[in-house]
Scaffold this motif. Structure first.
Motif, short mmCIF file in Angstrom:
data_model
loop_
_atom_site.label_atom_id
_atom_site.label_comp_id
_atom_site.label_asym_id
_atom_site.label_seq_id
_atom_site.Cartn_x
_atom_site.Cartn_y
_atom_site.Cartn_z
N GLU A 1 0.82 -1.20 0.00
CA GLU A 1 0.00 0.00 0.00
C GLU A 1 0.86 1.26 0.00
OE1 GLU A 1 -3.37 0.02 -0.15
OE2 GLU A 1 -3.29 -2.17 -0.34
N LYS B 1 2.12 2.37 10.92
CA LYS B 1 1.08 1.34 10.86
C LYS B 1 -0.30 1.99 10.77
CE LYS B 1 -0.70 -2.76 13.24
NZ LYS B 1 -2.09 -2.31 13.30
N THR B 2 -0.50 3.04 11.54
CA THR B 2 -1.78 3.76 11.52
C THR B 2 -2.03 4.38 10.15
OG1 THR B 2 -1.59 4.26 13.88
CG2 THR B 2 -3.11 5.61 12.59
N GLY C 1 -2.01 0.85 7.01
CA GLY C 1 -2.87 -0.31 6.85
C GLY C 1 -2.83 -1.21 8.05
N CYS C 2 -3.07 -2.47 7.83
CA CYS C 2 -3.20 -3.38 8.98
C CYS C 2 -1.87 -3.93 9.44
CB CYS C 2 -4.14 -4.53 8.64
SG CYS C 2 -3.48 -5.73 7.47
N GLY C 3 -0.83 -3.87 8.62
CA GLY C 3 0.44 -4.45 9.04
C GLY C 3 1.62 -3.81 8.34
N ALA D 1 3.73 -1.00 4.08
CA ALA D 1 2.43 -1.26 4.71
C ALA D 1 1.58 -2.13 3.80
CB ALA D 1 1.72 0.05 4.99
N TYR D 2 0.83 -3.03 4.41
CA TYR D 2 -0.09 -3.87 3.65
C TYR D 2 -1.44 -3.95 4.35
CZ TYR D 2 1.21 -7.46 7.11
OH TYR D 2 1.44 -8.15 8.27
N ASN D 3 -2.51 -4.13 3.55
CA ASN D 3 -3.84 -4.40 4.09
C ASN D 3 -4.12 -5.89 4.08
OD1 ASN D 3 -4.81 -1.82 4.82
ND2 ASN D 3 -5.12 -1.31 2.66
N ARG E 1 -1.97 -9.42 3.87
CA ARG E 1 -0.58 -9.86 4.01
C ARG E 1 -0.06 -10.45 2.70
NH1 ARG E 1 3.11 -13.53 6.24
NH2 ARG E 1 4.33 -12.65 7.95
N ASP F 1 8.03 -8.64 10.47
CA ASP F 1 6.67 -8.14 10.66
C ASP F 1 6.66 -7.28 11.92
OD1 ASP F 1 4.80 -8.77 8.73
OD2 ASP F 1 4.49 -10.80 9.48
N ASP G 1 4.18 -5.99 14.93
CA ASP G 1 2.90 -6.13 15.63
C ASP G 1 2.66 -4.86 16.42
OD1 ASP G 1 0.90 -6.66 17.57
OD2 ASP G 1 1.25 -8.82 17.38
#
Length: 259
Positions: free
Chosen positions: A168, A195-196, A199-201, A216-218, A220, A247, A249
């Motif tokens: 992303e 991260k904010t 996307g999600c990760g 960033a990825y939505n 994985r 990764d 978290d």
């Protein structure tokens, strides 16, 4: 011009440039005085860098920091090196292992666009300050971004490999001046913010000792493709921080090997 300093300081001064850590040779002073020595090699380096005045003005703060716990905990920082380099610190210094990276702890002396000088935190100093390795790491996480501020920039498409174009967003993260920017892999505030935004990760590429890439990825992505991208990015690097991609978290503020 030379400044006589306590043996503890001169024995543990380091100068870091492009990830290369130079430890200064401790030589007994000609008069046999154990209270302090002059280290010609170190002061010649200071003269060459044009920072001898800066060093002499800040070294007094370092002397306070190693004699006062309240000052010590406000100044202790970390540096991150590859596992092989980290082995040179283990006999005498507290370290924290993070996969194939080694974190050691320092009191910064000065920082320039060419490199920085610091005092290693030894096992003896840690005991004298009555702190644990976990304490050191917690204090250093707060202090290091202040002494070595992060610099985040969006990666240009020309810097992104084909495999990375599926993400992303992508950023380069280093430190002010670009020296030893790999330490930003432990900057929780930066990672949380990206991260904010992204996307999600996050996938972290420690592309060199001076810089990391964060993507960033939505959904994985394929980690095989990510590994290929990392190899493409680092195939010409002679000084790697890590051989892994990670990764992040955001909930736990931890990184783990991406698989």
């Amino acid at each position: 011009m030379y400044k006589r300093l306590p043996k503890e300081i001169l024995e543990n001064l380091i100068y870091v440039k492009n990830g290369n850590i130079q430890c200064f040779v401790h030589k007994p002073s000609p008069d046999g005085d154990d209270d302090g020595i002059d280290d010609d090699a170190f002061f010649k380096l200071l003269l060459m860098l044009g920072v001898i005045d800066k060093f002499l003005s800040t070294i007094e703060e370092v002397q306070v920091a190693i004699s006062s716990k309240s000052d010590f905990i406000q100044k202790v920082c970390f540096d991150v090196v590859d596992e092989a380099t980290g082995k040179s610190f283990e006999p005498t210094c507290p370290v924290t292992k993070i996969y194939d990276m080694t974190v050691f702890y320092i009191i910064p002396v000065f920082n320039t666009s060419e490199g920085f000088a610091a005092l290693k935190v030894t096992n003896d100093l840690m005991k004298r300050m009555n702190v644990s390795v976990n304490d050191l790491h917690a204090y250093a996480k707060l202090n290091t971004p202040k002494f070595f501020p992060p610099v985040v920039s969006v990666l240009l498409s020309s810097s992104i490999t084909t495999a990375m174009k599926n993400y992303e967003k992508a950023w380069s993260v280093t430190t002010n001046g670009g020296m030893n920017g790999g330490i930003s892999i432990l900057y929780d505030e930066v990672l949380t913010r990206l991260k904010t935004e992204g996307g999600c990760g996050l996938v972290i590429y420690p592309v060199s000792i001076n810089e990391i890439y964060i993507c960033a990825y939505n959904v994985r992505s394929d980690m095989k493709a990510a590994s290929e991208a990392f190899y493409e990015l680092t195939s010409t690097q002679t000084e790697r921080l890590s051989n892994n991609i990670y990764d992040y978290d955001g909930g736990l503020n931890v990184i783990s090997i991406a698989d």
